[in-house]
Scaffold this active site. Sequence first.
Site, PDB file in Angstrom:
ATOM      1  N   PRO A 262       0.819  -1.219   0.000  1.00 57.33           N
ATOM      2  CG  PRO A 262      -0.250  -1.221   2.072  1.00 57.33           C
ATOM      3  CD  PRO A 262       0.541  -2.078   1.141  1.00 57.33           C
TER       4      PRO A 262
ATOM      5  CD  GLU B  81       0.442  -5.666  10.959  1.00 57.90           C
ATOM      6  OE1 GLU B  81      -0.300  -6.647  10.834  1.00 57.90           O
ATOM      7  OE2 GLU B  81       0.035  -4.502  10.964  1.00 57.90           O
TER       8      GLU B  81
ATOM      9  NE  ARG C  97      -8.109  -5.684 -20.811  1.00 59.19           N
ATOM     10  CZ  ARG C  97      -8.122  -4.567 -21.508  1.00 59.19           C
ATOM     11  NH1 ARG C  97      -7.181  -3.677 -21.334  1.00 59.19           N
ATOM     12  NH2 ARG C  97      -9.073  -4.331 -22.378  1.00 59.19           N
TER      13      ARG C  97
ATOM     14  CG  ASP D 206      -8.886  -1.100 -23.187  1.00 60.82           C
ATOM     15  OD1 ASP D 206      -9.783  -1.763 -23.682  1.00 60.82           O
ATOM     16  OD2 ASP D 206      -7.778  -1.523 -22.829  1.00 60.82           O
TER      17      ASP D 206
HETATM   18 CL1  6GU Z   1      -0.351  -3.827  -3.265  1.00 59.50          CL
HETATM   19  N1  6GU Z   1      -1.015  -4.494  -0.807  1.00 59.50           N
HETATM   20  C1  6GU Z   1      -1.741  -4.372   0.306  1.00 59.50           C
HETATM   21  N2  6GU Z   1      -1.506  -5.168   1.353  1.00 59.50           N
HETATM   22  N3  6GU Z   1      -2.711  -3.465   0.445  1.00 59.50           N
HETATM   23  C2  6GU Z   1      -2.933  -2.678  -0.608  1.00 59.50           C
HETATM   24  C3  6GU Z   1      -2.211  -2.766  -1.800  1.00 59.50           C
HETATM   25  C4  6GU Z   1      -1.239  -3.699  -1.865  1.00 59.50           C
HETATM   26  N4  6GU Z   1      -2.672  -1.833  -2.651  1.00 59.50           N
HETATM   27  C5  6GU Z   1      -3.647  -1.209  -2.003  1.00 59.50           C
HETATM   28  N5  6GU Z   1      -3.796  -1.686  -0.778  1.00 59.50           N
END
Ligand code: 6GU
Length: 270
Positions: A107, A134, A172, A187
Amino acid sequence: MILSFHYSTSQPINQSTNAMYFKVVTIFPQMFDSFWNHGIIRRALEDKKIFASAVNIRNYAEDRHQVTDDRPYGGGSGMVMKPEPLAAAIRDASQTLTGTKTVLLTPQGRVFNQKMAWELATSDGLILVCGRYEGVDERICHDLIDYEISIGDYVLTGGEPAAMIIIDAVTRLIPGALGGEDAAEKDSFSDDLLEHAHYTRPGNFEGQEVPEVLLSGHHQEIEKWRLESSVMRTLLKRPDLLLQNKNLNRQQRDILKKWRFEIEKILDSQ
Ligand code: 6GU
């Protein structure tokens, strides 16, 4: 049924074709069994447009219990993915695949978009490292990771769904992976606009008619309608895309001006 598209990890792979190689590094390789076996991904594997496998980090753990996580230095809740098994798994994957980029799904990464999908599609292969718990030990990132990618501003329990999203979006774009010759170029987002509306039979669905022009067989008029549908849908659903797009072409600007004129007429009549 699980198709076996896995390639050997013990020897280098002949990458002279322009196929794309995906290797997912995860503690849950079975999450991908179903993913490999449906739709466009399945067909791309069958046609050898892509090669894909998921490898279990646990197999690279040295200890008897094959532990892949540990408590964080400094204390606190949650577990951290240990660096040694992860590093061994990534190194093994990159030794068997040359010309690859290694992506950590986290994230904290750059937020994935269509432009990044096109960029990743130019690589010969991708190693997708799925973080869990984590997070992963920070020292993995310095030498072993080329990109850190997130799929949006929310938190998942692990990177596996994100890896599937990236594999799907990149596959794709590979020439011939989609049925239609130029389907990927048309697209949503390919020119920073959403796609036009689509209709199929019946002509009347619960009282809602298909726009008449689409039944007319008049290709030029249909193209015009589709372009207008595309611009107006973008304005209504994703105005941010139009605001950030500094390259609207003449036709696209003319459609917006036409609607501005229509709206002004309404306001002037009040
Ligand atoms: Cl790539 N991993 C995790 N654990 N949470 C996320 C993410 C990735 N992308 C958005 N939230």
